[in-house]
Design an enzyme around this catalytic site. Structure first.
Site, PDB file in Angstrom:
ATOM      1  N   ASP A  38      59.100 -24.126  48.910  1.00  0.00           N
ATOM      2  CA  ASP A  38      59.375 -25.270  47.872  1.00  0.00           C
ATOM      3  C   ASP A  38      60.475 -25.042  47.200  1.00  0.00           C
ATOM      4  OD1 ASP A  38      57.149 -26.939  48.366  1.00  0.00           O
ATOM      5  OD2 ASP A  38      56.093 -25.181  47.511  1.00  0.00           O
ATOM      6  N   ASP A 182      50.622 -32.283  51.669  1.00  0.00           N
ATOM      7  CA  ASP A 182      51.105 -30.990  50.819  1.00  0.00           C
ATOM      8  C   ASP A 182      50.500 -31.507  49.218  1.00  0.00           C
ATOM      9  OD1 ASP A 182      52.366 -29.143  49.482  1.00  0.00           O
ATOM     10  OD2 ASP A 182      54.266 -30.052  49.201  1.00  0.00           O
TER      11      ASP A 182
END
Ligand code: DX5
Ligand code: ZN
Length: 226
Positions: A38, A182
């Site tokens: 991320d 996600d």
């Protein structure tokens, strides 16, 4: 229903960074598929996540071991500026948020030109309608089950409908994109989305993979059985 093998993507944001080398080696030895990295800029989301240097580090570690794939989830305004660097650092799949670019299709084309897999990642409130024209040039579609930027939030049940729509749409149009979640991937959520909505991929956080009693390999075996 044709059930596919799950694509399991440990979220590196959850790793104790001081032990990153050891932890990635342990993950490498477990039956995981894609490291999920991320990247955050503090503007697209109100947080700072991993950096390109950490992505490079994971590339080096896994290349010395199981040579797993790495994806980069760009929670960044105008990711076009950084896509080349992310590709050089070793990402195999690059996910962008459509609303982070004025012309997201151009960024997907750049990712293709760099020889990488394209990814679109949709916020809970981003509709299929707004991205459907780009799906023919998209290899991976991820839907956020939580608002982006932080780990450990609860899955928002209304996002389930978007998975169903995206699955139906790929069948209707004969498209081959992978469909992944996600955020908020608990046992109950994975079980439902896998068996009822044809969602094959899951970003794994603290709910099922990190900070568990069992080691990574055992957790992954358990998740494969959900
Ligand atoms: C959230 C990040 C995720 C995060 C998922 O913005 O993109 O990768 O780790 O969170 P969990 O799985 O903890 O809900
Ligand atoms: Zn993510």
């Amino acid at each position: 229903m044709d059930i596919q093998r799950k694509i399991l993507c440990p979220s590196i944001l959850n790793l104790a960074i001081d032990n990153i080398q050891e932890e990635v080696k342990k993950l490498d030895a477990a039956d995981i598929d894609i490291y999920h990295v991320d990247l955050m800029d503090g503007t697209f989301v109100h947080n700072f996540g991993m950096s390109i240097r950490e992505l490079e580090m994971i590339r080096r570690i896994t290349d010395g071991g199981a040579r797993k794939m790495i994806d980069c989830h760009m929670m960044v305004m105008n990711p076009h500026r950084y896509v080349e660097k992310v590709a050089e650092a070793g990402a195999d799949i690059i996910y962008i948020h459509p609303e982070s670019e004025l012309v997201p299709s151009a960024t997907l084309e750049l990712i293709q030109m760099l020889g990488k897999k394209t990814g679109l990642i949709l916020n809970p409130c981003t509709s299929l309608e707004s991205v459907k024209d780009m799906l023919p040039i998209t290899d991976y579609v991820m839907v956020m089950g939580v608002n982006p930027g932080f780990a450990g939030r609860d899955f928002m049940p209304y996002t389930r409908e978007k998975f169903l729509e995206l699955d139906q749409y790929r069948k209707k149009k004969n498209l081959n994109y992978h469909l992944l979640l996600d955020g908020g991937a608990t046992r109950a959520v994975i079980t439902d989305l896998y068996h009822n909505c044809n969602v094959e991929g899951y970003v794994l956080g603290k709910q099922e993979l990190f900070f568990q009693k069992d080691d990574y390999a055992a957790c992954v075996r358990r998740i494969r059985g959900f």
